[in-house]
Write an enzyme that holds these catalytic residues in place. Structure first.
Site, mmCIF file in Angstrom:
data_model
loop_
_atom_site.group_PDB
_atom_site.id
_atom_site.type_symbol
_atom_site.label_atom_id
_atom_site.label_comp_id
_atom_site.label_asym_id
_atom_site.label_seq_id
_atom_site.Cartn_x
_atom_site.Cartn_y
_atom_site.Cartn_z
ATOM 1 C CD GLU A 143 79.815 46.304 55.173
ATOM 2 O OE1 GLU A 143 79.563 47.412 54.665
ATOM 3 O OE2 GLU A 143 79.895 45.249 54.519
ATOM 4 C CD GLU A 246 79.541 48.149 49.308
ATOM 5 O OE1 GLU A 246 79.701 46.928 49.114
ATOM 6 O OE2 GLU A 246 79.307 48.618 50.442
#
Length: 272
Positions: A143, A246
């Protein structure tokens, strides 16, 4: 419309962690993700998933000393055995939770070091992790994270992540494309979705409002449009992944705050 997973590390903060599974299920979520499972036994988490009809779609491998400010060990020379031990631990949880994706955090560039110096360690570590994960059908995710939230993080850009995939050379390594981080660092999100999603190397999306990381309908991004782009491209290329929610609820930890803030999701999926 894409499938949305509740991030239990951020959503429903008014509840104890283990009670967040039921809260997410009541709001219509069918998938969950979180940062780290290691404070709980795998069988306890598996039971919560089963009891609430939920799928575990993602979690992170151990990040080193999180409370001490570490954000992963994959790029750190001299920490290879710790990294490998963490991957083994993560894969044990992935098996118990039937989770097909594990995010391996890259880590912070140590003071006085250059990213280029750390790249061989990072590539070798992720390659090793991928080969271990492949034995049980798990994908390893990388990520890119923005430099405002985590200054000094090793990996920040989508193009760099995809370059690393090519160098690592393992089919089960994919990019975790967090649109919040991507907007802060790069922008041009719709075109990046169109560029990278058809490659088959995007394993997961995450979303939050920019700049305050609240609900997707708070801030500068037009998420309904971006979700429509993901739908369009997915229909053409066959992508069937998840989008992780998120974000930090704007209502904080007030009772019912997360649920009250899900108007954006109800508008997208009125039957949920």
């Amino acid at each position: 419309m894409p499938r949305f997973a509740a991030n239990l590390s951020m959503l429903y903060p008014e509840h104890d962690f283990l009670d967040r599974y039921a809260a997410a299920a009541r709001d219509g979520f069918r998938g969950v993700e979180f940062l780290f499972p290691y404070a709980y036994e795998p069988k306890e988490l598996a039971s919560r998933l089963q009891d609430n009809g939920l799928e575990q779609v993602l979690f992170n491998a151990p990040p080193g000393n999180w409370d001490g400010g570490e954000r992963g060990t994959a790029c750190l020379p001299g920490r290879e055995q710790e990294f490998r031990d963490g991957v083994v631990q993560a894969l044990r949880y992935a098996e118990a939770l039937e989770c097909p994706r594990v995010h391996v955090m890259a880590g912070l560039v140590p003071q006085g070091r250059e990213r280029a110096d750390l790249r061989p360690t990072y590539v070798a570590n992720v390659r090793w992790a991928a080969r271990e994960a492949a034995k049980q059908g798990v994908n390893v995710l990388l990520e890119p994270i923005n430099t405002r939230d985590i200054p000094g993080f090793f990996l920040n850009r989508q193009d760099h992540a995809h370059e690393l995939l090519a160098e690592i050379g393992e089919a089960n390594v994919q990019v975790q494309m967090d649109l919040y981080h991507c907007q802060i660092v790069e922008g041009d999100l719709a075109m990046k979705i169109r560029q990278y999603l058809p490659t088959g190397r995007v394993g997961h999306f995450q979303v939050a409002g920019v700049p305050q990381r609240h609900e997707p309908d708070v801030g500068e991004l037009n998420y309904p449009y971006l979700f429509s782009v993901i739908d369009e491209v997915s229909a053409a290329c066959g992508w069937q992944g998840w989008i992780g929610c998120e974000y930090r609820p704007a209502r904080g930890a007030q009772a019912g705050g997360t649920s009250e803030g899900l108007g954006w999701l109800r508008r997208l999926t009125p039957s949920s």
